[in-house]
Design an enzyme around this catalytic site. Sequence first.
Site, PDB file in Angstrom:
ATOM      1  N   SER B  14       6.989 -28.391  -2.574  1.00 19.23           N
ATOM      2  CA  SER B  14       7.521 -29.164  -3.552  1.00 19.23           C
ATOM      3  C   SER B  14       8.733 -28.156  -4.128  1.00 19.23           C
ATOM      4  O   SER B  14       9.724 -28.824  -4.403  1.00 19.23           O
ATOM      5  CB  SER B  14       6.521 -29.341  -4.518  1.00 19.23           C
ATOM      6  OG  SER B  14       5.441 -30.213  -4.142  1.00 19.23           O
ATOM      7  N   ARG B  37       9.064 -25.804 -12.526  1.00 22.24           N
ATOM      8  CA  ARG B  37       7.682 -26.461 -12.870  1.00 22.24           C
ATOM      9  C   ARG B  37       7.881 -27.764 -13.715  1.00 22.24           C
ATOM     10  O   ARG B  37       6.988 -28.747 -13.588  1.00 22.24           O
ATOM     11  CB  ARG B  37       6.857 -25.387 -13.517  1.00 22.24           C
ATOM     12  CG  ARG B  37       5.340 -25.822 -13.477  1.00 22.24           C
ATOM     13  CD  ARG B  37       4.458 -24.743 -13.603  1.00 22.24           C
ATOM     14  NE  ARG B  37       4.179 -23.691 -12.512  1.00 22.24           N
ATOM     15  CZ  ARG B  37       3.601 -23.942 -11.410  1.00 22.24           C
ATOM     16  NH1 ARG B  37       2.708 -25.131 -11.456  1.00 22.24           N
ATOM     17  NH2 ARG B  37       3.485 -23.284 -10.514  1.00 22.24           N
ATOM     18  N   HIS B  40       8.892 -30.233 -11.224  1.00 27.67           N
ATOM     19  CA  HIS B  40       7.657 -30.450 -10.465  1.00 27.67           C
ATOM     20  C   HIS B  40       6.712 -31.450 -10.980  1.00 27.67           C
ATOM     21  O   HIS B  40       5.870 -32.401 -10.485  1.00 27.67           O
ATOM     22  CB  HIS B  40       6.766 -29.381 -10.185  1.00 27.67           C
ATOM     23  CG  HIS B  40       5.753 -29.318  -9.443  1.00 27.67           C
ATOM     24  ND1 HIS B  40       4.440 -28.808  -9.732  1.00 27.67           N
ATOM     25  CD2 HIS B  40       5.594 -29.460  -7.980  1.00 27.67           C
ATOM     26  CE1 HIS B  40       3.655 -29.228  -9.087  1.00 27.67           C
ATOM     27  NE2 HIS B  40       4.066 -29.266  -7.619  1.00 27.67           N
TER      28      HIS B  40
END
Lengths: 205, 205
Positions: B14, B37, B40
């Site tokens: 990812s 993050r 994500h």
Amino acid sequence: MNYIKNPGKIEEESFRIIESEMGEHNFGERELKIVKRVIHTTADFEYKDLLYIREGAIDAAITLLKKGGITIYADTNMITAGISKKMLNALNCKVISYVRDEEIAAIAKEKGITRSMAGIEKAVSEGIEFFLFGNAPTALYKLKELIEEKKAAPKFVVAAPVGFVGAAQSKEDFEKLPVPMITVRGRKGGSTVTTAIVNALLYML
Amino acid sequence: MNYIKNPGKIEEESFRIIESEMGEHNFGERELKIVKRVIHTTADFEYKDLLYIREGAIDAAITLLKKGGITIYADTNMITAGISKKMLNALNCKVISYVRDEEIAAIAKEKGITRSMAGIEKAVSEGIEFFLFGNAPTALYKLKELIEEKKAAPKFVVAAPVGFVGAAQSKEDFEKLPVPMITVRGRKGGSTVTTAIVNALLYML
């Protein structure tokens, strides 16, 4: 300082702004409540085009919730924390997740699967029929497998895993099943989105 | 079925996809970890342009976490549920929220303020210096008031309320204070975004 301090007023005004900015749409009254609550939670109007609410899905969810006494399974503890406990308690319903369960962690390790998948296996074995996915494509694939093997027959599913590996595909594959469902197409989704969908359903009661 | 079942591998892949799609940027190595993050968690690349990470803020957060034994205050239970307990426990830190506290609800009602505001007053009175906002502009305004009255001096704040009424303005106003902070400019933000920022900081340790 001069700012609105009444949460009810804040929400009312937010929904008014969302409606005025979201433009043309074909949503029915109840569908619109779900779409607006998701946009309210994300400030992201793209959800207007990503949400897929299957015909009959809202009725299926409401029938289960109204019947009362049911257990809802969620793939994250953020979802279990976010769903209105006041409303669930009033319906004698509860929401659980096994994803942080020690026993599930041990089973997952032994089988070489994710904790999310092991959690779904346990929930299905307990007869749960109402599932929420905001995180784990592997969990959604596991439920799909169990449905295809006739080991699970969920009556309502929110399928909204978020992410870049497997999330979009898992939702696209799951959508082919004839299950009452609400999904978020593409990569987007997540625990707050799933929570918003369920809270919108609860507010309809 | 053929899908990646190893959570470590899923995350690695990812992050590779996010990096390849996010295009040009000026983030340093640690800033980039936070930005990636958040993307994500949301599958929303707009956060690349919305995140504001004040110089020194990452060091401030890491110093507090490394010192250990601190209590972090969050404005939602979704945030307290989402932050990695494994990592917090290892640092002897904890994260709490008073927003569903019965005592706080009574105080809020008596004072005619939101529960979020009453929760901040209690947290400040207990000497908490590390604050997370993913929901309530009123709570962020309350902390701002207490700072201006010299009653609070937080050492690190994540300011990411989401929404259409007050959220963007509350963050813009808060940003004027000389506090080590990470904010999300504009309407976007939320509990999953705030959680992702904190987990990114924890993973740096």
